[in-house]
Enzyme design. Structure first.
Site, short mmCIF file in Angstrom:
data_model
loop_
_atom_site.label_atom_id
_atom_site.label_comp_id
_atom_site.label_asym_id
_atom_site.label_seq_id
_atom_site.Cartn_x
_atom_site.Cartn_y
_atom_site.Cartn_z
N LYS A 24 0.86 -1.19 0.00
CA LYS A 24 0.00 0.00 0.00
C LYS A 24 0.89 1.23 0.00
O LYS A 24 2.04 1.18 0.45
CB LYS A 24 -0.89 0.01 1.25
CG LYS A 24 -2.15 0.82 1.07
CD LYS A 24 -3.18 0.05 0.28
CE LYS A 24 -4.46 0.83 0.12
NZ LYS A 24 -5.55 -0.05 -0.31
N ASP A 36 -6.77 4.51 -4.65
CA ASP A 36 -7.42 4.31 -3.36
C ASP A 36 -8.04 5.66 -3.02
O ASP A 36 -8.22 6.51 -3.89
CB ASP A 36 -6.40 3.85 -2.31
CG ASP A 36 -7.07 3.34 -1.03
OD1 ASP A 36 -7.58 2.21 -1.04
OD2 ASP A 36 -7.10 4.08 -0.04
P1 NAD Z 1 -12.82 7.99 -2.80
O1 NAD Z 1 -11.75 8.99 -2.55
O2 NAD Z 1 -13.30 7.77 -4.19
O3 NAD Z 1 -14.11 8.34 -1.90
C1 NAD Z 1 -14.02 8.50 -0.52
C2 NAD Z 1 -15.36 8.97 0.00
O4 NAD Z 1 -15.30 9.05 1.43
C3 NAD Z 1 -15.74 10.37 -0.49
O5 NAD Z 1 -17.14 10.47 -0.61
C4 NAD Z 1 -15.26 11.25 0.66
O6 NAD Z 1 -15.93 12.51 0.69
C5 NAD Z 1 -15.64 10.38 1.85
N1 NAD Z 1 -14.89 10.68 3.06
C6 NAD Z 1 -13.61 11.10 3.18
N2 NAD Z 1 -13.31 11.30 4.48
C7 NAD Z 1 -14.43 10.99 5.19
C8 NAD Z 1 -14.76 11.02 6.55
N3 NAD Z 1 -13.87 11.42 7.48
N4 NAD Z 1 -16.01 10.63 6.93
C9 NAD Z 1 -16.91 10.22 6.00
N5 NAD Z 1 -16.66 10.20 4.69
C10 NAD Z 1 -15.43 10.59 4.29
O7 NAD Z 1 -12.28 6.63 -2.13
P2 NAD Z 1 -12.73 5.14 -2.50
O8 NAD Z 1 -11.83 4.66 -3.57
O9 NAD Z 1 -14.21 5.10 -2.66
O10 NAD Z 1 -12.29 4.37 -1.16
C11 NAD Z 1 -13.15 4.31 -0.03
C12 NAD Z 1 -12.70 3.18 0.88
O11 NAD Z 1 -12.73 1.94 0.15
C13 NAD Z 1 -11.29 3.29 1.42
O12 NAD Z 1 -11.24 2.72 2.71
C14 NAD Z 1 -10.49 2.44 0.46
O13 NAD Z 1 -9.27 1.96 1.04
C15 NAD Z 1 -11.45 1.32 0.22
N6 NAD Z 1 -11.21 0.56 -1.00
C16 NAD Z 1 -11.17 1.16 -2.21
C17 NAD Z 1 -10.95 0.40 -3.37
C18 NAD Z 1 -10.97 1.02 -4.74
O14 NAD Z 1 -10.94 0.27 -5.71
N7 NAD Z 1 -11.04 2.32 -4.88
C19 NAD Z 1 -10.76 -0.98 -3.26
C20 NAD Z 1 -10.84 -1.59 -2.00
C21 NAD Z 1 -11.06 -0.80 -0.89
#
Ligand code: NAD
Length: 426
Positions: free
Chosen positions: A115, A155
């Site tokens: 990561k 991410d």
């Molecule tokens: P992203 O940046 O596209 O979206 C993040 C979202 O969370 C946004 O709506 C943002 O406004 C919100 N956010 C940020 N800080 C916050 C807070 N303190 N409280 C509430 N909401 C908050 O990110 P993503 O890619 O959707 O990732 C979200 C989660 O999923 C992360 O934990 C990431 O590690 C996990 N994840 C993502 C992927 C991927 O393919 N993108 C894969 C596996 C896991």
């Protein structure tokens, strides 16, 4: 003025790495691993820290700090996203890297776990500054990454656009285009059909699988989703298309609640690229992110950040089922409280594994320069996710384990087997 070195700062409370270690210890106890193997698995193989300058639009120069942690590559090249967020720390990146190792093993894709992260609020950078930062950070990582070494992906805070800059930068340094250096790219430059939706679609499959086993119909199921980015908005939209009633959604600024159900498709169509909900849904109540966790619903899907279900609020979670779309949203103590209260938790390493599963497909397509139709990708994703779910479920049922312990046992066991087969060099 010197700024404190974030790598030396004490871990955030609660520490995601402490949670990851506690989860590993539970799996290691169940598997009866010896001390030597436990130590191998507890520590990341490599940790890389870079403090690097970026020229800002006003001509000033700012120094940013970024990390890449490579946890274990016994089963294949390191794989894991790069996060841009103000809360990034070495402690957090270590935890996320370890979870990637188990996740890749659980869905049985041939990758290890890594990561990366940069301490930055991407919303406060211009496009040009974001591009400069992304190009410089991937150049800093150049000595330790490669399409057969370590393959980053998006991410939180990064997206397909950032991946295109990173792929271009790496390719320029190598004198030829290297699409397989990152996944999650735009389809125009070697990305896969279905990758953007993959994590959210995988969350849908995991939700369908747990609902079917519990006898819960998706039609009319009341679901609350925290986070409206790549994962949360897609999961909410697909669940709503499958008949669920999305009663609450949120972004970093707070959320909206409507017990009659929100028009998620309309909200998703208008959300910003960074997951910000643009227009308040008509008739919905404004709620905080803390309130969303405790909202009256059947299924709760945290899809934003770590440590949002804590020992301080776990007693008040009303959902029967928690599907962890984010990484590490529940602390071990909170999970104990939820399980004691008869709640079911589908763990992150299983529920959000759809992203890395389609990243694997993207990498394979890039290496072969042969690209697949979206329905082919989605069908393969469905098959892989449902098979992994069934394996974890079966392990949980036969051994009387929680789904988290069962998932980690499946993942850790596969990694241990690979380590044993390869042996220790020299
Ligand atoms: P992203 O940046 O596209 O979206 C993040 C979202 O969370 C946004 O709506 C943002 O406004 C919100 N956010 C940020 N800080 C916050 C807070 N303190 N409280 C509430 N909401 C908050 O990110 P993503 O890619 O959707 O990732 C979200 C989660 O999923 C992360 O934990 C990431 O590690 C996990 N994840 C993502 C992927 C991927 O393919 N993108 C894969 C596996 C896991």
């Amino acid at each position: 003025m010197t700024s404190p070195d974030p790598a030396l700062a004490p871990p955030a409370e609660p520490s995601p790495y402490a949670s990851a270690l506690e989860q590993l210890d539970a799996a290691a106890d169940i598997l009866g691993l010896d001390d030597g193997m436990r130590e191998t698995l507890r520590r990341p193989r490599r940790e890389f820290t870079a403090h690097f300058p970026v020229e800002m639009d006003d001509g000033s120069v700012r120094t940013f700090s970024g990390y890449r942690v490579q946890h274990n590559d016994a089963r294949g090249p390191y794989k894991g996203g790069i996060r841009y967020a103000t809360g990034v720390s070495l402690d957090e990146v270590r935890a996320l890297a370890m979870w990637m190792t188990w996740k890749c093993a659980i869905v049985n894709v041939p990758f290890g776990g890594a990561k990366g992260g940069v301490l930055v609020d991407p919303d406060r950078l211009s496009d040009c500054e974001l591009e400069n930062l992304s190009r410089r950070f991937i150049s800093e990582l150049e000595p330790i990454i490669g399409p057969d070494r370590d393959i980053p992906a998006p991410d939180m805070g990064t997206n397909a656009r950032v991946m295109a800059w990173m792929m271009d930068t790496y390719s320029m340094g190598h004198g030829h285009t290297v699409p397989a250096i990152v996944t999650g790219k735009p389809v125009e430059v070697g990305g896969s059909q279905g990758r953007y939706e993959a994590t959210g679609r995988g969350v849908l499959f995991a939700t369908e699988e747990i609902a079917r086993r519990r006898g819960d119909a998706l039609e009319g199921l009341r679901v609350a989703v925290q986070g409206f980015g790549q994962v949360g908005s897609v999961a909410a939209r697909l669940l709503s298309e499958a008949g669920a009633r999305i009663v609450a959604v949120s972004d970093a600024g707070g959320g909206y609640h409507d017990s009659h159900g929100l028009d998620v498709a309309a909200l998703a169509a208008r959300a910003s690229e960074r997951g910000r909900i643009q227009d308040p849904p008509p008739g919905a109540d404004r709620i905080s992110n803390a309130e969303l966790i405790e909202i009256d619903c059947d299924y709760l899907i945290p899809a934003a950040i770590e440590s949002v279900i804590l020992d301080s609020n776990a007693e008040r979670v009303r959902a029967d089922v928690i599907v962890e779309a984010a990484n590490g949203p529940t602390t071990p103590e909170a999970e104990r409280i939820l399980l004691e209260r008869g709640r079911v938790l589908v763990p992150d390493v299983l529920a959000n594994a759809g992203g890395v599963t389609v990243s694997y497909m993207e990498w394979v397509q890039d290496l072969q320069s042969f690209f697949w139709e979206e329905d082919q990708v989605n069908r393969r994703l469905s098959r892989i996710m449902r098979k992994a779910f069934a394996e974890v479920w079966e392990r949980a049922e036969t051994r009387g384990l929680s789904l988290r312990d069962a998932a980690n046992v499946v993942g850790v066991d596969r990694v241990v087997r690979a380590i044993e087969l390869r042996g220790i060099f020299p």
